[in-house]
Design a protein around this motif. Structure first.
Motif, PDB file in Angstrom:
ATOM      1  N   ASP A   1       0.826  -1.204   0.000  1.00 54.50           N
ATOM      2  CA  ASP A   1       0.000   0.000   0.000  1.00 54.50           C
ATOM      3  C   ASP A   1       0.862   1.257   0.000  1.00 54.50           C
ATOM      4  O   ASP A   1       0.546   2.252  -0.654  1.00 54.50           O
ATOM      5  CB  ASP A   1      -0.921   0.028   1.236  1.00 54.50           C
ATOM      6  N   SER A   2       1.947   1.181   0.749  1.00 56.18           N
ATOM      7  CA  SER A   2       2.795   2.359   0.871  1.00 56.18           C
ATOM      8  C   SER A   2       3.565   2.637  -0.430  1.00 56.18           C
ATOM      9  O   SER A   2       3.966   3.779  -0.692  1.00 56.18           O
ATOM     10  CB  SER A   2       3.709   2.171   2.082  1.00 56.18           C
ATOM     11  N   LEU A   3       3.721   1.594  -1.253  1.00 58.40           N
ATOM     12  CA  LEU A   3       4.296   1.805  -2.596  1.00 58.40           C
ATOM     13  C   LEU A   3       3.401   2.727  -3.421  1.00 58.40           C
ATOM     14  O   LEU A   3       3.865   3.434  -4.309  1.00 58.40           O
ATOM     15  CB  LEU A   3       4.370   0.468  -3.334  1.00 58.40           C
ATOM     16  N   ASN A   4       2.133   2.681  -3.132  1.00 53.75           N
ATOM     17  CA  ASN A   4       1.149   3.471  -3.867  1.00 53.75           C
ATOM     18  C   ASN A   4       1.044   4.895  -3.328  1.00 53.75           C
ATOM     19  O   ASN A   4       0.189   5.664  -3.731  1.00 53.75           O
ATOM     20  CB  ASN A   4      -0.226   2.775  -3.790  1.00 53.75           C
ATOM     21  N   SER A   5       1.938   5.229  -2.401  1.00 54.62           N
ATOM     22  CA  SER A   5       1.902   6.571  -1.822  1.00 54.62           C
ATOM     23  C   SER A   5       2.205   7.626  -2.887  1.00 54.62           C
ATOM     24  O   SER A   5       2.857   7.346  -3.887  1.00 54.62           O
ATOM     25  CB  SER A   5       2.951   6.644  -0.707  1.00 54.62           C
TER      26      SER A   5
ATOM     27  N   THR B   1       3.315  -0.349 -11.952  1.00 52.94           N
ATOM     28  CA  THR B   1       2.601   0.933 -12.027  1.00 52.94           C
ATOM     29  C   THR B   1       3.523   2.080 -11.627  1.00 52.94           C
ATOM     30  O   THR B   1       3.550   3.128 -12.276  1.00 52.94           O
ATOM     31  CB  THR B   1       1.372   0.913 -11.094  1.00 52.94           C
ATOM     32  N   VAL B   2       4.273   1.870 -10.558  1.00 55.97           N
ATOM     33  CA  VAL B   2       5.187   2.926 -10.116  1.00 55.97           C
ATOM     34  C   VAL B   2       6.246   3.179 -11.190  1.00 55.97           C
ATOM     35  O   VAL B   2       6.581   4.335 -11.500  1.00 55.97           O
ATOM     36  CB  VAL B   2       5.868   2.547  -8.779  1.00 55.97           C
ATOM     37  N   LEU B   3       6.757   2.096 -11.795  1.00 60.29           N
ATOM     38  CA  LEU B   3       7.782   2.246 -12.831  1.00 60.29           C
ATOM     39  C   LEU B   3       7.246   3.003 -14.049  1.00 60.29           C
ATOM     40  O   LEU B   3       7.985   3.722 -14.708  1.00 60.29           O
ATOM     41  CB  LEU B   3       8.257   0.868 -13.302  1.00 60.29           C
TER      42      LEU B   3
ATOM     43  N   GLY C   1       5.265  -6.015 -18.570  1.00 59.08           N
ATOM     44  CA  GLY C   1       6.514  -5.638 -17.916  1.00 59.08           C
ATOM     45  C   GLY C   1       7.598  -5.203 -18.894  1.00 59.08           C
ATOM     46  O   GLY C   1       8.280  -4.199 -18.668  1.00 59.08           O
ATOM     47  N   LEU C   2       7.729  -5.943 -19.999  1.00 65.70           N
ATOM     48  CA  LEU C   2       8.795  -5.598 -20.948  1.00 65.70           C
ATOM     49  C   LEU C   2       8.511  -4.273 -21.651  1.00 65.70           C
ATOM     50  O   LEU C   2       9.434  -3.548 -22.023  1.00 65.70           O
ATOM     51  CB  LEU C   2       8.975  -6.715 -21.987  1.00 65.70           C
ATOM     52  N   GLN C   3       7.242  -3.981 -21.810  1.00 67.93           N
ATOM     53  CA  GLN C   3       6.857  -2.708 -22.415  1.00 67.93           C
ATOM     54  C   GLN C   3       7.253  -1.554 -21.486  1.00 67.93           C
ATOM     55  O   GLN C   3       7.862  -0.579 -21.907  1.00 67.93           O
ATOM     56  CB  GLN C   3       5.337  -2.706 -22.659  1.00 67.93           C
ATOM     57  N   VAL C   4       6.937  -1.724 -20.204  1.00 71.03           N
ATOM     58  CA  VAL C   4       7.294  -0.701 -19.216  1.00 71.03           C
ATOM     59  C   VAL C   4       8.811  -0.500 -19.185  1.00 71.03           C
ATOM     60  O   VAL C   4       9.308   0.630 -19.194  1.00 71.03           O
ATOM     61  CB  VAL C   4       6.783  -1.103 -17.811  1.00 71.03           C
ATOM     62  N   LEU C   5       9.540  -1.615 -19.195  1.00 69.55           N
ATOM     63  CA  LEU C   5      10.997  -1.511 -19.154  1.00 69.55           C
ATOM     64  C   LEU C   5      11.545  -0.830 -20.404  1.00 69.55           C
ATOM     65  O   LEU C   5      12.524  -0.082 -20.328  1.00 69.55           O
ATOM     66  CB  LEU C   5      11.635  -2.897 -19.020  1.00 69.55           C
TER      67      LEU C   5
END
Ligand SMILES: *[C@@H]1O[C@H](CO)[C@@H](O)[C@H](O)[C@H]1NC(C)=O
Ligand SMILES: *[C@@H]1O[C@H](CO)[C@@H](O)[C@H](O)[C@H]1NC(C)=O
Ligand SMILES: *[C@@H]1O[C@H](CO)[C@@H](O)[C@H](O)[C@H]1NC(C)=O
Length: 441
Positions: free
Chosen positions: A210-214, A252-254, A289-293
């Motif tokens: 949850d805190s990652l979503n801060s 999402t964060v990335l 994931g590979l798209q985000v990277l």
């Protein structure tokens, strides 16, 4: 009360205390007393009389300070083993720290601390508590803990510390700074397999996710750090993390613009989560994931992230390759087959091709760092089976390889003049040669 002799009789009680702490730090579940009792002869089994002069009570501060043998600490202090020096270190526990750093700083003593006199009295009381219970050299840990609990001297176990930290982290009363420092404490603790598993069973993993979503990037950075450390080499926690939606959250964060330091920690967490875990790798691929990277790769001018990304891809490719060759499994039994089956579902190669990685990875060769170039060459070799056509038609890759080979051969020559052998640069030349051989075929 009788206690076994330790290196210094006066320090025996303290050694036992610390032993519990150290045992929990090292994640050992073995009988604590075994590690305490040193020396053999029965004549050494002396009755311990607590001489007040033998105890030095250290008053912890906000900073870590090294504990010497024979020093005692007040209850509630945070004791840790510094793995680099092998020394025990103490500082104020969270509670004490909070109290200390808030309004009472100048006006009062720390309430949760036992004064040196109280501690000495408690030590003395130990003799009266259970005069005849210590008949064996090897007392069960539980028994020792009971004694210490009675004395109100129990150094907190990691489980207790974690519980307290999580409660504080979850409390609306804690300030941002306190919660951030709690995350760092947790990061330290979860390096241990047991602690990381306890984090899950205490509901802490969800708090971290949850805190990652801060919206505060400091929470994102520190939570990703805790998560990455907790899942490192810890299959059970890897499973729990994927189940709790950690991977989607990390991606999402990335995918949203972030400071570099956040992206680094999040990449670390993703890489740790995927390592040796084909299920998570599949999940990663199917969630783009590979798209985000690749977007991250394109946006990274400095190359720090590029190198980490390429290294991660290289690790995934070679891990799969190793398994399919029976690499890690000594016996090719049913579990090996299962592993092969799971990895065969990770359609990494096709995805790498689709998302343009055959053309992206060569760009890392443009870096001026030897290390980055080396990582790029290794990944290019690993990807060669699917990327050869792309490599062959990539003019700038061909040009880079030629000029890099000249450059590194020259460096190898000048090293040979000064008498060095088997240099790093020679290794890079070999990588370039191997790649060129593949491309010529
Ligand atoms: C927050 O602090 C107040 C007063 O100090 C206390 O009454 C309350 O129980 C605390 N809440 C939590 C969630 O700890
Ligand atoms: C955090 O607090 C909420 C309510 O304040 C509670 O429902 C939840 O169980 C707590 N989580 C942990 C891990 O303590
Ligand atoms: C993340 O936070 C946003 C609001 O800041 C919220 O809408 C969203 O549901 C959260 N996502 C998860 C998975 O908790």
């Amino acid at each position: 009360m009788k206690l076994m002799s330790c290196s210094a009789a006066g320090a025996a009680v303290l050694l036992l205390l610390h032993c519990c702490q150290i045992a929990s730090i090292l994640g050992q579940k073995s009988d604590c007393a075994l590690t305490v009792v040193e020396g053999g002869g029965a004549d050494e089994e002396a009755e311990l009389t607590v001489d007040e002069g033998d105890f030095e009570v250290v008053q912890p501060t906000e900073d870590w300070q090294t504990l010497k043998a024979g020093q005692a600490v007040p209850a509630g202090s945070h004791v840790r083993l510094n793995l680099q020096t092998g020394q025990r270190e103490v500082r104020l526990g969270e509670e004490q720290l909070k109290y200390w750093t808030q309004e009472h700083r100048e006006t009062e003593e720390i309430r949760s601390t036992i004064s040196p006199d109280e501690l000495k009295r408690a030590m003395k009381k130990m003799e009266d508590l259970s005069p005849d219970t210590v008949t064996s050299r090897y007392r069960p840990l539980e028994e020792l803990k009971r004694d210490f609990a009675q004395l109100d001297l129990l150094v907190e176990t990691d489980v207790q510390i974690m519980k307290r930290l999580l409660d504080q982290f979850n409390s609306s009363n804690s300030t941002t700074e306190q919660r951030l420092s709690i995350l760092l404490e947790l990061e330290y603790l979860v390096h241990q397999v047991d602690n990381a598993q306890n984090l899950c069973s205490m509901g802490g993993l969800q708090l971290i996710v949850d805190s990652l979503n801060s919206t505060d990037f400091r929470f994102q950075e520190s939570s990703a750090f805790v998560l990455g450390s907790a899942v490192s080499s810890n299959p059970q926690v890897q499973v729990k993390a994927v189940e709790s939606g950690a991977l989607q959250m990390l991606l999402t964060v990335l995918a949203t613009a972030q400071p570099l330091r956040v992206q680094k920690k999040v990449l670390f967490a993703v890489a740790s989560l995927l390592r040796n875990f084909p299920y998570a790798q599949r999940h990663f691929l199917s969630h783009g994931g590979l798209q985000v990277l690749s977007e991250l790769f394109r946006a990274d001018g400095g190359g720090v992230l590029r190198t980490r990304i390429v290294t991660m891809l290289y690790d995934m490719i070679s891990e799969k390759e190793l398994i399919s060759q029976g690499g890690l499994d000594l016996v090719l039994d049913a579990s090996h087959e299962e592993r092969v089956r799971q990895y065969s579902k990770v359609s990494l190669q096709g995805e790498l091709l689709d998302k343009g990685w055959c053309n992206l990875v060569p760009q890392l060769l443009e870096s001026t760092e030897h290390d980055y170039r080396e990582k790029a060459l290794r990944a290019l070799l690993a990807m060669a089976p699917m990327c050869l056509d792309h490599y062959r038609s990539d003019r700038s890759l061909l040009g880079s390889l030629l000029s890099l080979r000249d450059q590194y051969q020259e460096m190898v020559q000048s090293e040979m003049i000064v008498g060095e052998e088997n240099s790093y640069f020679a290794e890079i030349v070999e990588l370039i040669n191997a790649l060129q051989v593949k491309m010529m075929r």
